[in-house]
Scaffold this motif. Structure first.
Motif, short mmCIF file in Angstrom:
data_model
loop_
_atom_site.label_atom_id
_atom_site.label_comp_id
_atom_site.label_asym_id
_atom_site.label_seq_id
_atom_site.Cartn_x
_atom_site.Cartn_y
_atom_site.Cartn_z
N PRO A 80 -11.97 -6.91 7.34
CA PRO A 80 -11.05 -7.19 6.23
C PRO A 80 -10.36 -5.92 5.74
O PRO A 80 -10.72 -4.82 6.15
CB PRO A 80 -11.98 -7.75 5.16
CG PRO A 80 -13.31 -7.16 5.46
CD PRO A 80 -13.37 -6.96 6.94
N SER A 81 -9.40 -6.09 4.83
CA SER A 81 -8.70 -4.94 4.26
C SER A 81 -9.68 -4.10 3.42
O SER A 81 -10.59 -4.64 2.79
CB SER A 81 -7.58 -5.44 3.34
OG SER A 81 -7.18 -4.41 2.48
N SER A 82 -9.46 -2.78 3.41
CA SER A 82 -10.38 -1.93 2.64
C SER A 82 -9.90 -1.76 1.20
O SER A 82 -10.39 -0.92 0.49
CB SER A 82 -10.54 -0.58 3.33
OG SER A 82 -9.27 0.02 3.40
N ARG A 83 -8.89 -2.56 0.79
CA ARG A 83 -8.39 -2.47 -0.60
C ARG A 83 -8.74 -3.72 -1.38
O ARG A 83 -8.67 -4.82 -0.84
CB ARG A 83 -6.87 -2.35 -0.59
CG ARG A 83 -6.44 -1.14 0.15
CD ARG A 83 -5.27 -0.53 -0.52
NE ARG A 83 -5.00 0.73 0.15
CZ ARG A 83 -3.81 1.11 0.50
NH1 ARG A 83 -2.79 0.34 0.24
NH2 ARG A 83 -3.63 2.26 1.09
N ARG A 434 -7.44 -12.89 0.94
CA ARG A 434 -6.09 -12.65 1.46
C ARG A 434 -5.70 -13.69 2.50
O ARG A 434 -4.75 -13.50 3.26
CB ARG A 434 -6.02 -11.27 2.11
CG ARG A 434 -6.16 -10.13 1.13
CD ARG A 434 -6.21 -8.82 1.91
NE ARG A 434 -6.63 -7.73 1.07
CZ ARG A 434 -5.81 -6.90 0.44
NH1 ARG A 434 -4.52 -7.05 0.56
NH2 ARG A 434 -6.30 -5.91 -0.29
N LYS A 436 -7.05 -14.47 5.33
CA LYS A 436 -7.19 -14.06 6.74
C LYS A 436 -7.85 -15.20 7.52
O LYS A 436 -8.08 -16.26 6.99
CB LYS A 436 -8.13 -12.85 6.81
CG LYS A 436 -7.48 -11.51 6.67
CD LYS A 436 -8.53 -10.42 6.66
CE LYS A 436 -9.27 -10.27 7.98
NZ LYS A 436 -8.59 -9.48 9.00
#
Ligand SMILES: Cc1ncc(COP(=O)(O)O)c(C=O)c1O
Length: 463
Positions: A80-83, A434, A436
């Motif tokens: 996943p996104s790191s934000r 998000r 995904k």
């Protein structure tokens, strides 16, 4: 190794080396007990173990047969996104919930147990009994911390997962999700960031969204769970208000963290004073030999809030769950009272009575065996009907599995086409803030039947 594990190993060796091939019958319990010089009980235990592992299957009045090996690879660790992000699970969630009410649709999407694997008739008897016995109290509020008889039962059973609790450490709730929501409300402020596994059960995402929190989705391995390296990195680079983790049989992956990972995670978060909310709602549905430990069992700082319920093994409709709130006990009790005053009195007592005298242990053994077997059937069905390039998890407990389809498949488009053929499943984007995982889906194998085999065939064609 115990005697029956040794016997299981010897039989597995014979299968691996071709003495008994796929589809062939293995020796009867009596014959093997004579040949190996062990008791009938030992052979039965060994065969049960092999059934749970998906190596053999029993056919009524016929004996035990070697099951086909499933050779579908497991998905990679998630990325996943790191934000941190705001959650946006949107209207798809509501649409899918609505579809679960349509009895004309095959419910492979919702994580609900099959009615035949719930002890409904027996529970009804306990309900009638406690309604008679509690005639003076049954119509009164059972204010928090809730039914003492139930808290005693939960505390006794917690020992199976090495979790030491007293009834005074526990509060009853309206299901596990209420326990998680109360914990988030007690611990976090709007705008805070909560770290979760990715993919993550959409009920938790919804709870986080409704409280105005943000999420940080963490890489999670389909077998061993949340990545500890990623956790360490995330703590260094973000201000995190809490973690929510399903260490035992994550929904949707079915992953189970090894004990040393559990211990390391609890200690790491304790060092940084970050609270850990543990969702253990599937912990009792293990396929292995032992009930896996909870994260709470490694908690020496009172920093883990353990949440669970009876929704997955006894009665989802009762909405009876519980929480061990640790140092947030008072705050969570106040929130509970301000939210809905109490958990339903008679239903808590009915479950307590069932737990103490109703054969709960044998019920659990039965459903664990059934789910283990159905998992291997579902896995074999996916292997048979889904296209090359498919990956699928091999849960070690619970009743959902996660399928990753070849990259270009869109499971939201697939969902709409599947519904028109009478089938539902849970599309991957539901499990991510998000959205995904568009090429992934979750299947519920609690509802296994020949009809499900047909549904997998149809899904395979649609894919
Ligand atoms: C991982 C997980 N946690 C919590 C829940 C909700 O449990 P309850 O029905 O007890 O609120 C579910 C239900 O699907 C779940 O899958």
């Amino acid at each position: 190794m115990t005697k029956y594990e040794e016997v299981a190993e010897r039989v597995e060796h014979l299968i691996d080396h071709g003495t008994f091939k796929t589809g062939h019958r293995i020796p009867s319990v009596r014959r093997l007990s004579e040949e190996f010089g062990v008791s009938i009980t030992t052979v039965l235990e060994a065969y049960r173990l092999l059934e749970n592992r998906g190596t053999i299957a029993a056919r009524p009045q016929s004996g035990y047969y070697v099951r086909p090996r499933v050779e579908v690879p497991v998905p990679e660790v998630s990325a996943p996104s790191s934000r941190p992000a705001a959650v946006g699970v949107d209207s798809l969630f509501m649409r899918i919930l609505e579809d679960t009410r349509d009895s004309g649709l095959l419910p492979l999407g919702a994580a609900v147990p099959h009615p035949s694997l719930l002890p409904t008739e027996r529970l009804n008897r306990h309900l009638a009994k406690v309604a008679r016995e509690l005639i003076d109290q049954s119509h009164l509020y059972d204010v928090p911390p809730g039914c003492e008889a139930l808290r005693v039962q939960v505390a006794q059973r917690a020992l199976m997962s090495a979790t030491v609790l007293t009834p005074n450490d526990l509060m009853t709730t309206n299901g596990c999700l209420e326990a998680i929501s109360l914990a988030l409300r007690a611990i976090c402020q709007p705008g805070d960031t909560v770290a979760i596994e990715s993919p993550c059960y959409f009920g938790i995402l919804q709870a986080i969204e409704l409280l105005g929190l943000r999420v940080l989705e963490m890489p999670t391995h389909p077998i061993t769970g949340i990545s500890l390296d990623a956790v360490a990195f995330a703590i260094e680079h973000n201000r995190l208000a809490a973690f929510v983790v399903m260490a035992n049989f994550n929904n949707p992956l079915g992953s189970c963290m090894p004990d040393d990972h559990k211990k390391d995670l609890v200690e790491l978060l304790a060092r940084h004073r970050i609270p850990l909310i543990e969702d253990d709602v599937y912990g009792d549905l293990y396929f292995g030999e032992e009930r896996p430990r909870t994260l709470k069992s490694f908690d020496s700082e009172d920093g883990v809030v353990l949440c669970s319920s009876f929704s997955k093994d006894i009665a989802p409709s009762y909405r009876v769950g519980w929480v061990a709130p640790g140092r947030w006990f008072k705050a969570m009790m106040r929130l509970k009272m301000a939210t809905n005053v109490a958990t339903a009195t008679v239903l808590q007592h009915a479950i307590a009575d069932f737990l103490s005298t109703g054969g709960y242990d044998s019920h659990q053994r039965r459903i664990r065996r059934a789910y283990a077997q159905q998992m291997s059937w579902m896995l074999a069905g996916v292997a048979r009907h889904f296209p090359p390039g498919t990956r699928v998890t091999q849960p070690q407990g619970g009743f959902v599995l996660w399928v990753e389809l070849p990259g270009e498949v869109d499971t939201i488009a697939l969902y709409h086409r599947a519904v028109s053929r009478g089938i539902t499943f849970a599309p991957g984007p539901l499990f991510s803030a998000r959205q995904k995982y568009r090429n992934c889906l979750r299947l519920n194998y609690a509802w296994w039947s020949d009809e499900v085999e047909g549904a997998l065939h149809t899904l395979g064609k649609l894919i």
